[in-house]
Scaffold this active site. Sequence first.
Site, short mmCIF file in Angstrom:
data_model
loop_
_atom_site.label_atom_id
_atom_site.label_comp_id
_atom_site.label_asym_id
_atom_site.label_seq_id
_atom_site.Cartn_x
_atom_site.Cartn_y
_atom_site.Cartn_z
CG HIS A 1 -64.87 -11.47 -29.24
ND1 HIS A 1 -64.24 -12.90 -29.74
CD2 HIS A 1 -64.50 -11.73 -27.78
CE1 HIS A 1 -63.65 -12.99 -28.90
NE2 HIS A 1 -63.18 -12.28 -27.44
N GLY B 1 -60.60 -9.82 -22.57
CA GLY B 1 -62.08 -9.11 -22.68
C GLY B 1 -62.90 -9.48 -22.26
CB THR C 1 -49.32 -6.20 -34.72
OG1 THR C 1 -50.03 -6.89 -35.35
CG2 THR C 1 -48.09 -7.37 -34.99
CG HIS D 1 -66.84 -13.56 -22.85
ND1 HIS D 1 -66.67 -13.96 -24.41
CD2 HIS D 1 -64.76 -12.76 -23.12
CE1 HIS D 1 -66.17 -13.04 -25.16
NE2 HIS D 1 -65.20 -12.41 -24.42
#
Length: 592
Positions: free
Chosen positions: A226, A62, A454, A65
């Site tokens: 996060h 993601g 999932t 960062h």
Amino acid sequence: MAFHGKKFINDPNDVVTEFIEGLVETYPGLQYLDGFPQVKVVLRADISQTTYDKVAIISGGGSGHEPAHAGFVGEGMLTAAICGDIFASPPVDSILAGIRAVTGPKGCLLIVTNYTGDRLNFGLAAEQAKSEGYKVETVIVGDDCALPPPRGIAGRRGLAGTILVNKVAGAAAAAGLPLADVAAEAKHASEMVGTMGVALSVCTLPGQVTSDRLGPGKMELGLGIHGEAGAAVADLQPVDVVVSHVLTQILSPETNYVPITRGGRVVLMVNGLGGTPISELMIATGKAVPKLQLEHGLAVDRVYTGSFMTSLDMAGFSISIMKADPAILQRLDSSTKAPYWPVAADGNYPPAKIPVPVPPSRSAKSDEPQSRPLQLNEQGQILEAAIEAAANAIINLKDSLNEWDSKVGDGDCGSTMYRGAKAILEDIKSYPLNDVAETVNEIGSSMGRVMGGTSGILYTIFCKAASTQLKSSSNNEITAKQWAEALAASIAAISKYGGASAGYRTLLDALIPASTVLQERLNAGDEPSTAFVLSSEAAIAGAESTKHMHAQAGRSTYVSGEILSTVPDPGAMAAATWYRAAALVVKEKCNR
């Protein structure tokens, strides 16, 4: 108190793509794939998969960062970085695009931070790439030392220590080592590092209202990058006290997260989380070094201070400690052109973007799409019947699966599996049924297209791994032994990327007994279709046995044992049901 974060941005949805555009304009050694907004991949401008003769190192996750991971793309470090949306794992198609763009004959290493979405998406991309003929290895980094040893399969989160692993792997690849050796060095490095963070505020997502849950005079220890809650909230303390606590936690002999003992040598990284002035980071570093030396008896060989893996504008820092040995120090000291290690920008500017590559298989094969053969051979006829029986069995089980899942999950297992089964029945008319390996691959594509969450990822991984194993056969006729090997390969892939194993109350509790019995009966000389039926009975028994298991994966981990004991795991029952249906049809067809 809630407030609307102020940002120098345009549309919040364009933050990542506009960051990448600015990055490649600043550093001429970088390019990006022309696939915005879905594909956001930064890569070295000096290589291409057709000419690159070293192992490619790929990481990502993601965004939010920065500079991780795109700022660490360059010779001697990452070959490509896959950028997801803010705090969201990059999609499988983006990861595949990155692999295809930079991976040459030596293969690629995926370095993945330990979050479920990253593990699954990178895992599926790895299996798809393998099915296309690429050599791919994966290393998962979980360096978080803030929380006690976890229950279940979540494991330790991937934090700033990942950057040190990237550097070691990149240097090993630049030295010309083969894929297996590069992966081994990266895995070793990941086992030598521990990280813990502390923050004074949470981060503000672009365009969103953020609540300051900490309040004045408070700090958070062991937070996630996060915005997740940390291990504890405490009164604000002087940085001396904070650094001592963090170092003690990382080096704790009770948790034994890192193999570092008195008299050893270490590397220190003090990492800003985005909103911390460099002066405060330097203060933390200045306190950490003597504490490591005097309080913990460690020699500090290397020190890195700066913002390496941030959390948007979070006020805070993390400390990473890595056990130093000559091999690791050599890799860390190796030269790199990755701009945020950091290095200066130089060189001529190539085009800022290049086209997204298509899979080699598309250009190598005929432009004609895969289609059903005009005439099915015996194997194709049996395969078609087995696929249809398995799909129809799942369709008939939809309501029961939803009912069970309403008690132990979110109530949609049956609906999700139903969508996959219907897609298979719709697509089977175009499956190349005489080509078993490719048909299994297409089943995975059908399921992955319509099944969310999932389950969709896991079943697609299952099919891709089986297909890759089946393709290793030099014969057109697939034997029972090769089917057994394909099932074992699929189970191994699901366990590797999903983290579960036998006894975790998942679909593997049906598939693992089936695989075991199938191989046992074939080795004992049983007729293959009989061995298949006996293994399906083991699958049913395994699924039923999940009533007596404590969940260690998925949403069932939050459900009490009393409730779990009333129903089997829906995923295990679904797997056992389609497996049993296919086995019975194969037995019937073979006995005619």
